[in-house]
Design an enzyme around this catalytic site. Structure first.
Site, PDB file in Angstrom:
ATOM      1  N   GLU A 188      38.450  52.798  75.973  1.00 35.77           N
ATOM      2  CA  GLU A 188      39.381  51.815  75.413  1.00 35.77           C
ATOM      3  C   GLU A 188      38.821  50.404  75.478  1.00 35.77           C
ATOM      4  OE1 GLU A 188      44.067  50.469  75.594  1.00 35.77           O
ATOM      5  OE2 GLU A 188      43.221  51.588  77.293  1.00 35.77           O
ATOM      6  N   GLU A 283      52.147  52.021  73.724  1.00 37.65           N
ATOM      7  CA  GLU A 283      51.614  51.272  74.859  1.00 37.65           C
ATOM      8  C   GLU A 283      52.067  49.818  74.776  1.00 37.65           C
ATOM      9  OE1 GLU A 283      48.897  51.061  78.309  1.00 37.65           O
ATOM     10  OE2 GLU A 283      50.198  52.539  77.363  1.00 37.65           O
TER      11      GLU A 283
END
Length: 307
Positions: A188, A283
């Site tokens: 990520e 998220e």
């Protein structure tokens, strides 16, 4: 009975029947709307614990059941490694029973400012590899197929090429641990601080190509990438072969879609047309609190899913 009274009674009966029929039709329509509102979404959005606790309560298992009732078919839980073994198993069993998927959790100490993989320090790599081995066992309990890895901060005393090579070599060893189990670590790129080594989609693409493993792919978080580089659809398309997981949050604010500048309806339409069958992790935070916030959250996702 007089004819006038008969006609009056007949009219009242007809009116009552009409109203009754209208009420029944309205009730049926409401039921259909309610049923449609709880149908699965076109994309597989994954909430996390706390998003629906005002209605479902603090017990995560109850909240998962409620998420399923609302039409969600996956969850995320970054903190899964901190849960007890028993709770991990119970979550996995419930997800299997409901036909839901487990999204990402974060590999314990999978690279951070304290033990950056860019530094090439063998001790740091050992910490990372232990986190990978622990993650395999956690994933088995909760049926996870993706785990998040962030390589950590820059090692600024080293040339960038050497740092990149250090990260690639560490990830190759991590991939060797995950491959036999069909688990994918997703890298990520983040926007939280300029000290982070991994920040851009093309940089992450290059690293995944170098690692060359089905167990090393990209977690594309559109919130972070909107901040870092923008041009979301075009850059996702360029890196598509290495993207295995999507997360979202609007910008500015990192709240639900429709609260910021990202046109998520278009982004999600593109993902759907691209044939994306993976998870879209929610998220982000929520623009409102309590039950009102939960209603607003679901309404926002129904809106951006209506492409």
């Amino acid at each position: 009975m007089k004819r006038s009274e008969f006609l009056k009674n007949s009219s009242l009966f007809a009116a009552g029947s009409l109203l009754s029929g209208t009420a029944m039709a309205a009730s049926a329509a409401e039921k259909e709307q309610s049923k449609a509102a709880n149908q699965p979404f076109k994309l597989d959005y994954a909430p996390h614990q706390g998003m629906f606790s005002a209605t479902a309560g603090k017990n995560f298992l109850d909240e998962i059941k409620y998420m399923h009732e609302l039409g969600f078919r996956s969850i995320e839980d970054n903190g899964m490694p901190s849960r007890s073994v028993d709770e991990q198993k119970k979550i996995g069993e419930l997800l299997a029973k409901l036909g839901m998927r487990m999204g990402v959790f974060v590999v314990p100490k999978g690279g951070n400012g304290a033990n950056s993989l860019a530094a090439g320090n063998p001790d740091f790599v050992d910490i990372f590899l232990k986190g990978c081995r622990d993650s395999v066992e956690i994933a088995k309990r909760c049926h996870a197929k993706w785990v998040t890895v962030v390589p950590g901060d820059y090692a600024r005393k080293l040339p960038i090429g050497v740092q990149t090579a250090n990260v690639v070599e560490a990830l190759k060893r991590g991939a060797e641990i995950f491959e036999p189990h069909g688990i994918t670590m997703v890298l990520e790129p983040l926007s939280d601080t300029p000290d982070l080594f991994l920040r851009f989609s093309d940089q992450t693409y290059e690293i995944c190509k170098a690692v060359n493993s089905p167990s090393c792919k990209i977690l594309y978080d559109a919130y972070h990438q909107q901040k870092n580089e923008g041009n979301l659809i075009n850059l996702m398309n360029l890196c598509w072969s290495e993207i295995a997981y999507i997360q979202v949050g609007d910008n500015p604010g990192r709240k639900e879609p429709t609260t910021g500048e990202v046109n998520y309806k278009n982004v999600f339409k593109w993902l759907h047309e691209k044939g994306y069958k993976g998870i879209v992790g929610m998220e982000h935070g929520m623009s409102k609190s309590g039950k009102e916030g939960e209603v607003t959250l679901v309404k926002a996702y129904r809106e951006v899913d209506s492409f």
